[in-house]
Design a protein around this motif. Structure first.
Motif, PDB file in Angstrom:
ATOM      1  N   VAL A 221     -41.643  26.435 -72.652  1.00  0.00           N
ATOM      2  CA  VAL A 221     -41.371  25.410 -71.652  1.00  0.00           C
ATOM      3  C   VAL A 221     -40.744  26.065 -70.427  1.00  0.00           C
ATOM      4  O   VAL A 221     -39.983  27.034 -70.531  1.00  0.00           O
ATOM      5  CB  VAL A 221     -40.424  24.349 -72.250  1.00  0.00           C
ATOM      6  N   ARG A 222     -41.074  25.559 -69.256  1.00  0.00           N
ATOM      7  CA  ARG A 222     -40.432  26.036 -68.044  1.00  0.00           C
ATOM      8  C   ARG A 222     -38.922  25.794 -68.122  1.00  0.00           C
ATOM      9  O   ARG A 222     -38.465  24.831 -68.739  1.00  0.00           O
ATOM     10  CB  ARG A 222     -40.998  25.323 -66.824  1.00  0.00           C
ATOM     11  N   GLU A 223     -38.183  26.660 -67.491  1.00  0.00           N
ATOM     12  CA  GLU A 223     -36.728  26.491 -67.482  1.00  0.00           C
ATOM     13  C   GLU A 223     -36.346  25.153 -66.864  1.00  0.00           C
ATOM     14  O   GLU A 223     -35.405  24.494 -67.312  1.00  0.00           O
ATOM     15  CB  GLU A 223     -36.080  27.643 -66.716  1.00  0.00           C
ATOM     16  N   HIS A 224     -37.100  24.749 -65.860  1.00  0.00           N
ATOM     17  CA  HIS A 224     -36.865  23.451 -65.218  1.00  0.00           C
ATOM     18  C   HIS A 224     -38.206  22.738 -65.094  1.00  0.00           C
ATOM     19  O   HIS A 224     -38.890  22.855 -64.072  1.00  0.00           O
ATOM     20  CB  HIS A 224     -36.223  23.621 -63.839  1.00  0.00           C
TER      21      HIS A 224
ATOM     22  N   SER B  96     -42.277  15.676 -65.031  1.00  0.00           N
ATOM     23  CA  SER B  96     -42.791  15.153 -66.284  1.00  0.00           C
ATOM     24  C   SER B  96     -41.665  14.478 -67.057  1.00  0.00           C
ATOM     25  O   SER B  96     -40.535  14.948 -67.076  1.00  0.00           O
ATOM     26  CB  SER B  96     -43.381  16.291 -67.133  1.00  0.00           C
ATOM     27  N   HIS B  97     -42.000  13.372 -67.700  1.00  0.00           N
ATOM     28  CA  HIS B  97     -41.040  12.684 -68.550  1.00  0.00           C
ATOM     29  C   HIS B  97     -41.119  13.182 -69.996  1.00  0.00           C
ATOM     30  O   HIS B  97     -40.375  12.719 -70.848  1.00  0.00           O
ATOM     31  CB  HIS B  97     -41.301  11.175 -68.517  1.00  0.00           C
ATOM     32  N   TYR B  98     -42.040  14.120 -70.259  1.00  0.00           N
ATOM     33  CA  TYR B  98     -42.238  14.617 -71.620  1.00  0.00           C
ATOM     34  C   TYR B  98     -41.048  15.472 -72.037  1.00  0.00           C
ATOM     35  O   TYR B  98     -40.705  16.444 -71.367  1.00  0.00           O
ATOM     36  CB  TYR B  98     -43.531  15.423 -71.675  1.00  0.00           C
ATOM     37  N   ASP B  99     -40.427  15.103 -73.145  1.00  0.00           N
ATOM     38  CA  ASP B  99     -39.289  15.842 -73.679  1.00  0.00           C
ATOM     39  C   ASP B  99     -39.806  17.031 -74.473  1.00  0.00           C
ATOM     40  O   ASP B  99     -40.313  16.885 -75.580  1.00  0.00           O
ATOM     41  CB  ASP B  99     -38.450  14.916 -74.580  1.00  0.00           C
ATOM     42  N   ALA B 100     -39.677  18.218 -73.914  1.00  0.00           N
ATOM     43  CA  ALA B 100     -40.239  19.416 -74.534  1.00  0.00           C
ATOM     44  C   ALA B 100     -39.161  20.317 -75.131  1.00  0.00           C
ATOM     45  O   ALA B 100     -39.388  21.500 -75.353  1.00  0.00           O
ATOM     46  CB  ALA B 100     -41.058  20.193 -73.519  1.00  0.00           C
ATOM     47  N   THR B 101     -38.000  19.773 -75.400  1.00  0.00           N
ATOM     48  CA  THR B 101     -36.967  20.581 -76.039  1.00  0.00           C
ATOM     49  C   THR B 101     -37.315  20.786 -77.511  1.00  0.00           C
ATOM     50  O   THR B 101     -37.853  19.905 -78.168  1.00  0.00           O
ATOM     51  CB  THR B 101     -35.607  19.891 -75.921  1.00  0.00           C
ATOM     52  N   GLY B 102     -37.021  21.974 -78.020  1.00  0.00           N
ATOM     53  CA  GLY B 102     -37.298  22.252 -79.426  1.00  0.00           C
ATOM     54  C   GLY B 102     -38.275  23.395 -79.578  1.00  0.00           C
ATOM     55  O   GLY B 102     -38.069  24.487 -79.041  1.00  0.00           O
ATOM     56  N   LEU B 103     -39.377  23.169 -80.284  1.00  0.00           N
ATOM     57  CA  LEU B 103     -40.350  24.207 -80.570  1.00  0.00           C
ATOM     58  C   LEU B 103     -41.005  24.720 -79.296  1.00  0.00           C
ATOM     59  O   LEU B 103     -41.272  23.957 -78.372  1.00  0.00           O
ATOM     60  CB  LEU B 103     -41.456  23.658 -81.481  1.00  0.00           C
ATOM     61  N   ASP B 104     -41.283  26.021 -79.262  1.00  0.00           N
ATOM     62  CA  ASP B 104     -42.190  26.547 -78.259  1.00  0.00           C
ATOM     63  C   ASP B 104     -43.621  26.220 -78.690  1.00  0.00           C
ATOM     64  O   ASP B 104     -43.884  25.873 -79.838  1.00  0.00           O
ATOM     65  CB  ASP B 104     -42.020  28.057 -78.107  1.00  0.00           C
TER      66      ASP B 104
END
Length: 366
Positions: free
Chosen positions: A225-228, A232-240
Motif C-alpha cells: 500500500v502507498r504510504e499515503h 480512496s475510501h478503501y481501508d488497505a491496512t493489514g496484509l500486503d
C-alpha cells in the motif's frame, strides 16, 4: 526489447486446439471449495480442461472426483450442485453410486450388461486448504503439491491463514479475447498507473516498489500500500498484496488489507473468447462495509482490464503486425509465460505438430 509470440497464436483455432491438448489437459484445475461438499451426498460439477467432472462426498465421507460422463451415451450425468443419494443420468436414468459404480440401467439384464465394467471413471483430486483441485488426464505428471510448490507457504508468510477463510460468492465473467491476452495483462502492472487510477491510488505501482517473481510453475506479483493512499475510501491496512498465476491460467489474488483471497481459472472457449470465474473468500466475521469497498475497487479494476484485453485482441486480429514487443524488466513475467507456452507446445508429444513446424518463435532468454 524482445519479440512476443506470433500474433497468429492468438487468433488461430489450430493453436488453441494444441494448447487445450498440451497445456490445459495435463494440468491441475481449480474446481471449487470444500464448503460445497461438507456433508455426505453433497456434490458440485466443474471441468478439468475440456473434461466434465463431478466432485462428490460419498456416504463413507470420502471426497471423490468422477468424470461426469455417462457410460451409456456420453451425456453429462448431473449438473450444478446439491445433495443426492445416487448420481442418475438425466438422459436414460443410468444410475451410479456415489463412488462411481453402476447401480442400475433400465431394461438391462445382468446377462446383457457388465455393470462392474461400466462405472464412472475416476479423476484425481487434491486440496489446498479449502480449495479443491481436480485432474482428469490420466496419472498427473506433477502432484498438486509439486504444482503449487512454495506458493502455500508464500501466502501463509504474507499473514493469511487460508483455512480460516469463509466463502463469500462466485463471480463469473466473459472476455472477448484470447486466454493468453488475459493472462499477459494479469502478469504485468506496467499498465496500472495509466489504466487503473483507483488501484494505483491505493497500491504503489512505481518501478522498484512493485515486485515480480517467477517460479517453475507459477508467477507472482508483490505489492504494498502507498504510504499515503490517494483519493480512496478503501481501508488497505493489514496484509500486503500478492497476486499469483499458476500455470496455465489460474489466478490467485490477495488484495492489501484484511483477510481476503479470490481464486479462479481462465478457460479458453474460442481463439477470441475466454471465460473466467473468481471465488471470493473473507474472514467469517468481516465487516460487510469493508467487503463492499473491496469489491467496488476489484470490480473497477476488472472493468478497466476488460476494455484493455478486448482492445488488444482486436488489434492483434487486424493483421497489421506479425508480433509485438515486450519491455523488460517490467514485462519479465510475460516473457517467462510466453517461453512456457512455446516450450509446452513444442516439447509435448500431444496435439497438432504443425504449430511448431510452421512458426519461428523469437523469445529472449533474458
Amino acid at each position: 526489447m524482445t519479440a512476443t509470440l506470433p500474433y497468429r497464436w492468438y487468433t488461430d483455432p489450430e493453436v488453441l486446439a494444441a494448447e487445450r491438448a498440451r497445456l490445459f489437459a495435463p494440468a491441475w484445475h481449480y474446481a471449487g471449495h470444500l464448503g460445497l461438499v461438507a456433508e455426505p451426498g453433497s456434490y458440485f460439477t466443474c471441468r478439468a480442461g475440456d473434461v466434465p467432472v463431478v466432485v462428490v462426498r460419498g456416504r463413507d465421507g470420502v471426497l471423490r472426483a468422477l468424470v461426469n460422463v455417462c457410460r451409456h451415451r456420453g451425456a453429462e450425468v448431473v449438473a450444478g450442485a446439491g445433495r443426492c443419494t445416487t448420481l442418475q443420468c438425466h438422459y436414460h436414468a443410468w444410475t451410479y453410486a456415489l463412488d462411481g459404480t453402476l447401480r442400475a440401467a433400465p431394461r438391462a439384464s445382468a446377462e446383457s450388461l457388465d455393470r462392474s465394467a461400466l462405472g464412472l471413471r475416476h479423476a484425481a483430486l487434491d486440496t489446498w486448504g479449502p480449495f479443491v483441485f481436480v485432474h482428469a488426464d490420466g496419472a498427473p505428471a506433477l502432484s498438486l503439491a509439486d504444482t503449487l510448490g512454495p506458493l502455500p507457504d508464500i501466502v501463509a508468510r504474507g499473514g493469511l491463514d487460508v483455512d480460516a477463510l469463509a466463502f463469500h460468492h462466485r463471480s463469473p465473467y466473459t472476455l472477448q479475447a484470447n486466454w493468453k491476452v488475459a493472462v499477459e495483462n494479469y502478469l504485468e502492472c506496467y499498465h496500472c498507473a495509466v489504466a487503473h487510477p483507483g488501484f494505483s491510488d491505493v497500491i504503489d505501482v512505481d518501478e522498484g516498489a512493485y515486485r515480480l517473481e517467477s517460479h517453475p510453475t507459477f508467477a507472482s506479483h508483490y505489492a504494498r500500500v502507498r504510504e499515503h493512499p490517494r483519493g480512496s475510501h478503501y481501508d488497505a491496512t493489514g496484509l500486503d498484496g500478492q497476486f499469483h498465476l499458476v500455470w496455465p491460467a489460474l489466478k490467485i489474488n490477495v488484495m492489501p488489507g484484511r483477510a481476503n483471497l479470490s481464486i479462479g481459472p481462465l478457460t479458453p472457449v474460442s481463439p477470441a473468447r475466454t471465460e473466467g470465474v473468481l471465488d471470493y473468500f473473507f474472514a467469517a466475521d468481516e465487516d460487510p462495509a469493508w467487503i463492499a469497498d473491496y469489491l467496488a475497487l476489484d470490480d473497477q479494476v476488472g472493468a478497466e482490464d476488460r476494455v484493455l484485453v478486448e482492445s488488444v485482441q482486436r488489434g492483434m486480429s487486424a493483421g497489421v503486425f506479425a508480433h509485438g514487443e515486450l519491455l523488460l524488466p517490467s514485462e519479465d513475467l510475460i516473457a517467462a509465460f510466453q517461453r512456457w507456452v512455446a516450450d509446452g507446445l513444442q516439447n509435448s508429444s500431444r496435439g497438432n505438430a504443425s504449430v511448431q513446424e510452421r512458426e519461428q518463435i523469437r523469445l529472449s532468454d533474458s
